[in-house]
Design a protein around this motif. Structure first.
Motif, PDB file in Angstrom:
ATOM      1  N   THR A 259       0.847  -1.245  -0.051  1.00  0.00           N
ATOM      2  CA  THR A 259       0.022  -0.065   0.174  1.00  0.00           C
ATOM      3  C   THR A 259       1.094   1.334   0.127  1.00  0.00           C
ATOM      4  O   THR A 259       2.071   1.212   0.369  1.00  0.00           O
ATOM      5  CB  THR A 259      -0.844   0.153   1.320  1.00  0.00           C
ATOM      6  OG1 THR A 259      -0.003   0.271   2.319  1.00  0.00           O
ATOM      7  CG2 THR A 259      -1.728  -1.402   1.363  1.00  0.00           C
TER       8      THR A 259
ATOM      9  N   THR B 140      -8.955  -2.907  -3.840  1.00  0.00           N
ATOM     10  CA  THR B 140      -9.403  -3.919  -3.115  1.00  0.00           C
ATOM     11  C   THR B 140     -10.306  -3.222  -2.145  1.00  0.00           C
ATOM     12  O   THR B 140     -10.494  -2.127  -2.084  1.00  0.00           O
ATOM     13  CB  THR B 140      -8.204  -4.644  -2.205  1.00  0.00           C
ATOM     14  OG1 THR B 140      -7.849  -3.905  -1.232  1.00  0.00           O
ATOM     15  CG2 THR B 140      -7.097  -5.046  -3.061  1.00  0.00           C
ATOM     16  N   GLU B 141     -11.198  -4.200  -1.343  1.00  0.00           N
ATOM     17  CA  GLU B 141     -12.237  -3.937  -0.321  1.00  0.00           C
ATOM     18  C   GLU B 141     -11.427  -2.876   0.863  1.00  0.00           C
ATOM     19  O   GLU B 141     -11.934  -1.916   1.348  1.00  0.00           O
ATOM     20  CB  GLU B 141     -12.724  -5.045   0.390  1.00  0.00           C
ATOM     21  CG  GLU B 141     -13.564  -5.800  -0.526  1.00  0.00           C
ATOM     22  CD  GLU B 141     -12.807  -6.852  -1.466  1.00  0.00           C
ATOM     23  OE1 GLU B 141     -11.823  -7.314  -1.157  1.00  0.00           O
ATOM     24  OE2 GLU B 141     -13.409  -7.170  -2.418  1.00  0.00           O
ATOM     25  N   GLU B 142     -10.032  -3.158   0.885  1.00  0.00           N
ATOM     26  CA  GLU B 142      -9.353  -2.337   1.953  1.00  0.00           C
ATOM     27  C   GLU B 142      -8.702  -1.189   1.496  1.00  0.00           C
ATOM     28  O   GLU B 142      -8.239  -0.499   2.192  1.00  0.00           O
ATOM     29  CB  GLU B 142      -8.242  -3.456   2.472  1.00  0.00           C
ATOM     30  CG  GLU B 142      -8.627  -4.623   3.366  1.00  0.00           C
ATOM     31  CD  GLU B 142      -8.991  -5.781   2.358  1.00  0.00           C
ATOM     32  OE1 GLU B 142      -8.139  -5.960   1.251  1.00  0.00           O
ATOM     33  OE2 GLU B 142      -9.863  -6.681   2.846  1.00  0.00           O
TER      34      GLU B 142
ATOM     35  N   CYS C  31      -3.717  -1.058  -3.508  1.00  0.00           N
ATOM     36  CA  CYS C  31      -2.600  -1.744  -3.426  1.00  0.00           C
ATOM     37  C   CYS C  31      -1.657  -1.554  -4.592  1.00  0.00           C
ATOM     38  O   CYS C  31      -2.321  -1.468  -5.624  1.00  0.00           O
ATOM     39  CB  CYS C  31      -2.347  -2.743  -2.585  1.00  0.00           C
ATOM     40  SG  CYS C  31      -3.079  -4.021  -3.444  1.00  0.00           S
TER      41      CYS C  31
END
Length: 132
Positions: A24, A62-64, A67
């Motif tokens: 990230t 991504t869901e988070e 990256c």
């Protein structure tokens, strides 16, 4: 990439050190600071955007959050493979994808962006564990 700054090289080298995975922007910032590189988060994001536009990295949403993964095939033909079990993302360059992309364009009138293509399935390690 015709012209690169010291900071851009530092960001690219840091991502390249994670070739088997992704990182990230915050992880990059922390690692660059550990290496003594005086950069701010805005600079990291700016360099990531430039590197993505140059085809040197993949941006993975991504869901988070986003990256980034190093790409050593900036001319295309690559795609990302994501294991649905362990979540690992593999970067691959496969000549067999070219005919598929051309078929989809010719027969289905849809042009695939190989820089943003991600296929989902199971990696070899997870398949092996599942078989036991």
């Amino acid at each position: 990439m015709p012209y690169t700054t010291r900071q851009q090289r530092a960001v690219l080298n840091c991502i390249a050190a994670h070739q088997d995975g992704h990182v990230t922007a915050l992880e990059l910032l922390e690692e660059l600071h550990r290496q003594g590189e005086p950069v701010g988060l805005a600079t990291v994001y700016r360099q990531l955007e430039r590197l993505e536009q140059a085809g040197r990295i993949h941006k993975i949403n991504t869901e988070e959050g986003a990256c980034y993964q190093y790409c050593d095939h900036p001319d295309g033909g690559c795609c990302l493979l994501k294991c649905e079990q362990c979540g690992r993302i593999y970067h691959t360059d496969c000549a067999h994808l070219g005919p598929l992309y051309r078929h989809i364009a010719a027969e289905h009138h849809f042009v695939i962006n190989p820089r943003k293509t991600m296929l989902y399935g199971l990696c070899a390690a997870c398949r092996k564990a599942e078989d036991k």
